[in-house]
Design a protein around this motif. Structure first.
Motif, PDB file in Angstrom:
ATOM      1  N   ILE A  30       9.156  -5.266  13.053  1.00 56.75           N
ATOM      2  CA  ILE A  30       7.847  -5.131  13.686  1.00 56.75           C
ATOM      3  C   ILE A  30       6.823  -5.769  12.762  1.00 56.75           C
ATOM      4  N   LYS A  31       5.954  -6.584  13.342  1.00 54.10           N
ATOM      5  CA  LYS A  31       4.872  -7.177  12.553  1.00 54.10           C
ATOM      6  C   LYS A  31       3.774  -6.136  12.380  1.00 54.10           C
ATOM      7  N   ILE A  32       3.462  -5.856  11.109  1.00 55.60           N
ATOM      8  CA  ILE A  32       2.372  -4.940  10.783  1.00 55.60           C
ATOM      9  C   ILE A  32       1.536  -5.625   9.715  1.00 55.60           C
ATOM     10  N   VAL A  33       0.262  -5.777   9.965  1.00 50.92           N
ATOM     11  CA  VAL A  33      -0.604  -6.455   9.003  1.00 50.92           C
ATOM     12  C   VAL A  33      -0.812  -5.573   7.779  1.00 50.92           C
ATOM     13  N   MET A  51       5.526 -11.483   4.273  1.00 52.42           N
ATOM     14  CA  MET A  51       5.218 -12.908   4.422  1.00 52.42           C
ATOM     15  C   MET A  51       4.003 -13.195   3.557  1.00 52.42           C
ATOM     16  N   ARG A  52       4.219 -13.933   2.497  1.00 53.30           N
ATOM     17  CA  ARG A  52       3.136 -14.254   1.563  1.00 53.30           C
ATOM     18  C   ARG A  52       2.470 -15.564   1.957  1.00 53.30           C
ATOM     19  N   ARG A  53       1.175 -15.492   2.181  1.00 52.30           N
ATOM     20  CA  ARG A  53       0.365 -16.688   2.467  1.00 52.30           C
ATOM     21  C   ARG A  53      -0.762 -16.750   1.464  1.00 52.30           C
ATOM     22  N   ARG A  54      -1.247 -17.949   1.225  1.00 54.83           N
ATOM     23  CA  ARG A  54      -2.414 -18.084   0.348  1.00 54.83           C
ATOM     24  C   ARG A  54      -3.574 -17.334   0.992  1.00 54.83           C
ATOM     25  N   ILE A  55      -4.298 -16.595   0.158  1.00 61.10           N
ATOM     26  CA  ILE A  55      -5.418 -15.790   0.655  1.00 61.10           C
ATOM     27  C   ILE A  55      -6.443 -16.667   1.374  1.00 61.10           C
ATOM     28  N   ALA A  56      -6.691 -17.861   0.862  1.00 60.84           N
ATOM     29  CA  ALA A  56      -7.648 -18.761   1.522  1.00 60.84           C
ATOM     30  C   ALA A  56      -7.182 -19.109   2.931  1.00 60.84           C
ATOM     31  N   ASP A  57      -5.882 -19.267   3.108  1.00 61.96           N
ATOM     32  CA  ASP A  57      -5.341 -19.585   4.437  1.00 61.96           C
ATOM     33  C   ASP A  57      -5.454 -18.387   5.378  1.00 61.96           C
ATOM     34  N   VAL A  58      -5.188 -17.198   4.844  1.00 57.73           N
ATOM     35  CA  VAL A  58      -5.326 -15.983   5.659  1.00 57.73           C
ATOM     36  C   VAL A  58      -6.781 -15.813   6.080  1.00 57.73           C
ATOM     37  N   ALA A  59      -7.708 -16.021   5.138  1.00 57.53           N
ATOM     38  CA  ALA A  59      -9.137 -15.896   5.452  1.00 57.53           C
ATOM     39  C   ALA A  59      -9.552 -16.911   6.511  1.00 57.53           C
ATOM     40  N   ALA A  60      -9.050 -18.134   6.395  1.00 55.77           N
ATOM     41  CA  ALA A  60      -9.385 -19.165   7.385  1.00 55.77           C
ATOM     42  C   ALA A  60      -8.850 -18.773   8.759  1.00 55.77           C
ATOM     43  N   SER A  61      -7.649 -18.253   8.803  1.00 52.47           N
ATOM     44  CA  SER A  61      -7.053 -17.824  10.062  1.00 52.47           C
ATOM     45  C   SER A  61      -7.836 -16.659  10.664  1.00 52.47           C
ATOM     46  N   GLN A  62      -8.192 -15.672   9.834  1.00 49.81           N
ATOM     47  CA  GLN A  62      -8.969 -14.532  10.311  1.00 49.81           C
ATOM     48  C   GLN A  62     -10.345 -14.966  10.814  1.00 49.81           C
ATOM     49  N   PRO A  79     -12.018 -12.154  -1.164  1.00 49.14           N
ATOM     50  CA  PRO A  79     -11.808 -11.063  -2.129  1.00 49.14           C
ATOM     51  C   PRO A  79     -11.343  -9.765  -1.468  1.00 49.14           C
ATOM     52  N   LEU A  80     -11.860  -9.473  -0.289  1.00 51.16           N
ATOM     53  CA  LEU A  80     -11.444  -8.267   0.422  1.00 51.16           C
ATOM     54  C   LEU A  80      -9.961  -8.338   0.777  1.00 51.16           C
ATOM     55  N   LEU A  81      -9.533  -9.479   1.313  1.00 46.08           N
ATOM     56  CA  LEU A  81      -8.127  -9.642   1.674  1.00 46.08           C
ATOM     57  C   LEU A  81      -7.226  -9.567   0.444  1.00 46.08           C
ATOM     58  N   ALA A  82      -7.655 -10.173  -0.649  1.00 52.86           N
ATOM     59  CA  ALA A  82      -6.875 -10.128  -1.891  1.00 52.86           C
ATOM     60  C   ALA A  82      -6.748  -8.688  -2.389  1.00 52.86           C
ATOM     61  N   TRP A  83      -7.837  -7.923  -2.335  1.00 52.30           N
ATOM     62  CA  TRP A  83      -7.813  -6.523  -2.755  1.00 52.30           C
ATOM     63  C   TRP A  83      -6.886  -5.706  -1.858  1.00 52.30           C
ATOM     64  N   GLN A  84      -6.967  -5.921  -0.524  1.00 57.09           N
ATOM     65  CA  GLN A  84      -6.099  -5.191   0.403  1.00 57.09           C
ATOM     66  C   GLN A  84      -4.633  -5.444   0.086  1.00 57.09           C
ATOM     67  N   LEU A  85      -4.290  -6.703  -0.158  1.00 58.58           N
ATOM     68  CA  LEU A  85      -2.912  -7.051  -0.464  1.00 58.58           C
ATOM     69  C   LEU A  85      -2.462  -6.382  -1.766  1.00 58.58           C
ATOM     70  N   LYS A  86      -3.267  -6.519  -2.804  1.00 63.73           N
ATOM     71  CA  LYS A  86      -2.910  -5.961  -4.120  1.00 63.73           C
ATOM     72  C   LYS A  86      -2.748  -4.443  -4.047  1.00 63.73           C
ATOM     73  N   SER A  87      -3.686  -3.762  -3.432  1.00 67.71           N
ATOM     74  CA  SER A  87      -3.620  -2.302  -3.377  1.00 67.71           C
ATOM     75  C   SER A  87      -2.454  -1.824  -2.511  1.00 67.71           C
ATOM     76  N   THR A  88      -2.152  -2.543  -1.452  1.00 66.91           N
ATOM     77  CA  THR A  88      -1.025  -2.169  -0.602  1.00 66.91           C
ATOM     78  C   THR A  88       0.287  -2.347  -1.349  1.00 66.91           C
ATOM     79  N   ILE A  89       0.460  -3.467  -2.014  1.00 67.94           N
ATOM     80  CA  ILE A  89       1.690  -3.724  -2.758  1.00 67.94           C
ATOM     81  C   ILE A  89       1.893  -2.673  -3.854  1.00 67.94           C
ATOM     82  N   GLU A  90       0.809  -2.289  -4.518  1.00 65.32           N
ATOM     83  CA  GLU A  90       0.906  -1.278  -5.573  1.00 65.32           C
ATOM     84  C   GLU A  90       1.399   0.062  -5.047  1.00 65.32           C
ATOM     85  N   THR A  91       1.048   0.402  -3.811  1.00 64.45           N
ATOM     86  CA  THR A  91       1.460   1.692  -3.247  1.00 64.45           C
ATOM     87  C   THR A  91       2.866   1.643  -2.659  1.00 64.45           C
ATOM     88  N   LEU A  92       3.449   0.458  -2.515  1.00 63.90           N
ATOM     89  CA  LEU A  92       4.750   0.327  -1.850  1.00 63.90           C
ATOM     90  C   LEU A  92       5.879  -0.072  -2.797  1.00 63.90           C
TER      91      LEU A  92
END
Length: 143
Positions: A30-33, A51-62, A79-92
């Motif tokens: 299941i795809k979960i953002v 699925m790891r994408r460059r944050i700049a690419d994710v921001a452009a897509s969003q 920066p928000l997307l980068a923080w979300q990714l980092k904090s999520t990975i740390e908890t998992l």
């Protein structure tokens, strides 16, 4: 925009207050953002295909998706997307996961499909998986 639509499972939108659909998805992907992954009940057994994408690419897509929907694009999205990714990975850290580089998936989908099959430990149709990758939809990175 994706002419084939988005492959998003509608019940994922209710994950904050209803996770019954997760037990029905046993053995499926299941795809979960990223911002929603941390909401999954910690006692549930699952594996994470990241699925790891460059944050700049994710921001452009969003940003493109927001503009397409008639919404304003907020400042400081990267920066928000980068923080979300980092904090999520740390908890998992306790969750079994495989990291796939988006650009490598686009460049060599069969190799990525084989890696996923090995990770989940199932006999999957890797050729069919690889055929679903459409390089023409990779708008936000140089080809």
């Amino acid at each position: 925009m994706n002419p084939r639509g988005y492959f998003e499972y509608a019940p994922v939108r209710t994950i904050a207050h209803d996770q019954d659909f997760l037990s029905l998805a046993r053995g499926k992907a299941i795809k979960i953002v990223v911002p929603l992954i941390a909401l999954i009940e910690p006692s549930l057994p699952y594996k994470l295909i990241m699925m790891r994408r460059r944050i700049a690419d994710v921001a452009a897509s969003q940003a493109a998706m927001l503009r397409h929907g008639g919404h304003a694009v907020p400042d400081g999205m990267e920066p928000l997307l980068a923080w979300q990714l980092k904090s999520t990975i740390e908890t998992l850290g306790h969750i079994p996961q495989i990291d796939l580089d988006y650009e490598l998936v686009i460049a060599d989908p069969e190799r990525s499909a084989k890696a996923i099959a090995a990770f989940v430990g199932r006999d999957l149709d890797v050729e069919a998986m690889a055929r679903t990758v459409d390089r023409s939809l990779a708008h936000h990175y140089p080809r």
